[in-house]
Each structure stands twice: as structure tokens, then as C-alpha cells.
Write an enzyme that holds these catalytic residues in place. Structure first.
Site, mmCIF file in Angstrom:
data_model
loop_
_atom_site.group_PDB
_atom_site.id
_atom_site.type_symbol
_atom_site.label_atom_id
_atom_site.label_comp_id
_atom_site.label_asym_id
_atom_site.label_seq_id
_atom_site.Cartn_x
_atom_site.Cartn_y
_atom_site.Cartn_z
ATOM 1 N N ASP A 33 0.819 -1.221 0.000
ATOM 2 C CA ASP A 33 0.000 0.000 0.000
ATOM 3 C C ASP A 33 0.854 1.272 0.000
ATOM 4 O OD1 ASP A 33 1.040 0.040 2.529
ATOM 5 O OD2 ASP A 33 -0.854 -0.257 3.571
ATOM 6 N N GLN A 91 11.553 27.964 -2.529
ATOM 7 C CA GLN A 91 10.218 28.536 -2.283
ATOM 8 C C GLN A 91 10.249 29.300 -0.962
ATOM 9 O OE1 GLN A 91 6.964 25.757 -2.812
ATOM 10 N NE2 GLN A 91 8.175 24.571 -4.247
ATOM 11 N N LYS A 188 18.964 36.442 -16.168
ATOM 12 C CA LYS A 188 17.990 35.410 -16.563
ATOM 13 C C LYS A 188 16.578 35.859 -16.217
ATOM 14 C CE LYS A 188 17.344 31.482 -14.072
ATOM 15 N NZ LYS A 188 17.745 30.198 -13.490
HETATM 16 C C1 R5P Z 1 17.979 28.945 -9.880
HETATM 17 O O1 R5P Z 1 18.111 30.104 -10.126
HETATM 18 C C2 R5P Z 1 19.116 27.976 -9.915
HETATM 19 O O2 R5P Z 1 20.330 28.561 -9.596
HETATM 20 C C3 R5P Z 1 19.224 27.261 -11.240
HETATM 21 O O3 R5P Z 1 19.699 28.162 -12.229
HETATM 22 C C4 R5P Z 1 17.918 26.687 -11.685
HETATM 23 O O4 R5P Z 1 17.259 26.073 -10.626
HETATM 24 C C5 R5P Z 1 18.118 25.692 -12.783
HETATM 25 O O5 R5P Z 1 16.886 25.168 -13.152
HETATM 26 P P1 R5P Z 1 16.659 24.558 -14.586
HETATM 27 O O6 R5P Z 1 17.761 23.575 -14.830
HETATM 28 O O7 R5P Z 1 15.315 23.880 -14.491
HETATM 29 O O8 R5P Z 1 16.643 25.674 -15.563
#
Ligand code: R5P
Length: 292
Positions: A33, A91, A188
Site C-alpha cells: 500500500d 520557495q 535570466k
Molecule cells: C535557480 O536560479 C538555480 O540557480 C538554477 O539556475 C535553476 O534552478 C536551474 O533550473 P533549470 O535547470 O530547471 O533551468
């Protein structure tokens, strides 16, 4: 004594060797389970360390909390969690009303179960230290960046370390210092889980240079893919990648290779085929100072 689960046997053995301490694996049975039955050594020493990386965390949390409670009953008065990859650290605020701040909740659960938590390159953004995440407990956040920097220097002479986003500055700077490598960071924008846009710094001349992307974690790989495309378009001679935590879910590694990334190197914080650098010594050193 070091306790570990058998799916992390390689790092567990390296860590036990570095600590020169006994290692025991937690015996685990999954009932039909889905419940788990765990068996620990019947008597545990006062100082017990539990190794559990929290990649794919949801299925591991229950067993982690069961193991911690059981370890206390079996004699562990001082219980330390070594979680090389500590999930849920990103988070750290409610981005929309009603959203659970998972970092806070996970921190509270771990603080209730362990006396101290040791981890590597946790993605702390809006809080300064791991202590703040673990109310009343000790949090030790190590960085593997210098180890990655040393490794890169042996593999790509004169490489430029490129952080794919602004937050990676702390890691590229730390990685570049000892071998004296050049470094820069991109900017980014994340539009969705699998949709990011990465821009190189204006005026950065990459023509004919070996570039190594360096980040704390690669998950879907999209961040590294976009950074690699930009670097190659700007004339980089080669693009490789070095990360502390190779989550590399689904086909992430294949997509990195398809985007022109030559080598992907990671630490053994998360077991993966790309593991090239061990963090066992780093963890052992931290545990020695924590427990002495
Ligand atoms: C977040 O800013 C982290 O430093 C990584 O750049 C991020 O978590 C990478 O995530 P992914 O490979 O999904 O783009």
C-alpha cells in the site's frame, strides 16, 4: 555512526571513510500500500549522523522523519542530518496570495527532528543563513564551488566561468578565486518551469575562449541550455558545465548535449552519471567541527 540509505551508498561510504566512523544502512521495506517499514541498528551511539539527500523530496520526507524519530528512541541524543541537496529552499516567499512558503515549513519540520543540518550550496535567496530556516537549531551551509573551480582548472586551461544568472555570482566568484580564473554572470528571466531567457553581459568577448557554465543546480537544464546557446553564438570555443547538484530531470542531459555543451561535471551530492568531484571531504570537515 553514520546512517544512510542504500541508494546513496557511494557517498555514504566515502563520507564514513573520511570520518573514520562506522556506517550502517537503514533497512527499508515498502508495503504494497506504499507505507514504509524502516529498520535501524538496535543501539545507536549518542552522536548519530543521518545522510539523506532530498532530491525527489516528497517520497523521502516521510521516511526521513520516521528514521529521525526512531533514531532518537534507539539512543541518538545528538542527531545531525547531512542533506547534501536540501530541497524546497527556493520557495522562500509567497509569490501569490495563499501560496505556502515551503522553505519555512520544511525548515520547521527538520528543526523538530534534528539538532543540526549540514548541506551544500542551498539555494538561499531572500534569507541570509541556514540558521534562519531552522528555528533554534544549527544550520551549516557549505559550498562546493571551490572544489568545482579546482576541477574546471584541471580540465579547461584558461576557462571563463560563466554564471547563468545573477544569483550564480556567489558561486562563480568562489570557484574562480583559488585557480585564478576569470568569471562573469548572465541575467535570466524565468517565464515558466521550462521556459527561461538568458542574456550575456554586454561587451563580454568570448571569441575563441573555453567557457564553463557554473551553477548550484541543474534541474530541467533549460537555464544551462540557454546560456550555452548564447555563449556559442558569441563565439566561445567550447562550452562545458559544472554544477553542484545534478538533478537533471527527464532528458535534461541529452538536451544539454544537443545544445552544444561538451562535458557536464557535477559533485556526488546527488548520485548521477556526471559525478566528477566528491564532497565527502568537505562534509567530513564540517562534521568534525560541528561535533567536536
Ligand atoms: C535557480 O536560479 C538555480 O540557480 C538554477 O539556475 C535553476 O534552478 C536551474 O533550473 P533549470 O535547470 O530547471 O533551468
Amino acid at each position: 555512526m553514520l546512517l544512510a540509505f542504500d541508494d546513496e551508498a557511494v557517498l555514504a561510504q566515502r563520507l564514513a571513510d573520511a570520518l573514520a566512523c562506522p556506517l550502517a544502512f537503514i533497512d527499508r521495506h515498502r508495503f504494497p500500500d506504499g507505507e514504509s517499514r524502516l529498520r535501524l541498528p538496535p543501539q545507536l551511539p549518542e552522536h548519530t549522523v543521518l545522510l539523506r539527500g532530498l532530491q525527489q523530496p516528497n517520497e523521502k520526507f516521510t521516511e526521513l522523519l520516521l528514521a529521525a524519530g526512531g533514531a532518537r528512541e534507539l539512543g541518538a541524543r545528538r542527531l545531525t542530518l547531512v542533506s547534501p541537496y536540501l530541497a524546497y529552499m527556493r520557495q522562500d516567499m509567497a509569490f501569490t496570495p495563499g501560496e505556502v512558503v515551503s522553505q519555512r515549513q520544511v525548515g520547521r519540520l527538520l528543526a523538530a527532528a534534528f539538532d543540526a543540518v549540514v548541506t551544500v550550496d542551498p539555494h538561499l535567496h531572500r534569507v541570509a543563513t541556514l540558521d534562519e530556516v531552522l528555528p533554534g537549531r544549527r544550520g551549516v551551509a557549505l559550498t562546493a564551488a571551490p572544489l568545482l573551480g579546482d576541477w574546471v582548472a584541471t580540465q579547461r586551461r584558461g576557462a571563463l566561468l560563466l554564471g547563468p544568472d545573477e544569483e550564480a555570482l556567489q558561486w562563480v566568484r568562489a570557484a574562480a578565486q583559488r585557480p585564478g580564473l576569470a568569471y562573469a554572470t548572465c541575467t535570466k528571466q524565468r517565464h515558466a518551469d521550462r521556459h527561461v531567457a538568458v542574456a550575456l553581459p554586454e561587451g563580454l568577448d568570448l571569441r575563441g575562449r573555453p567557457v564553463v557554465l557554473l551553477d548550484d543546480v541543474a534541474s530541467t537544464g533549460h537555464t544551462l541550455v540557454e546560456a550555452a546557446r548564447e555563449a556559442l553564438a558569441r563565439g566561445a570555443a567550447s562550452v562545458d558545465a559544472a554544477v553542484t547538484h545534478a538533478l537533471l530531470v527527464d532528458d535534461a542531459l541529452a538536451r544539454l548535449q544537443a545544445a552544444g555543451v561538451g562535458q557536464v561535471w557535477s559533485t556526488d551530492s546527488v548520485p548521477h552519471t556526471t559525478n566528477a568531484v566528491s564532497i565527502a571531504g568537505l562534509l567530513a570537515q564540517a562534521l568534525h567541527s560541528l561535533l567536536s
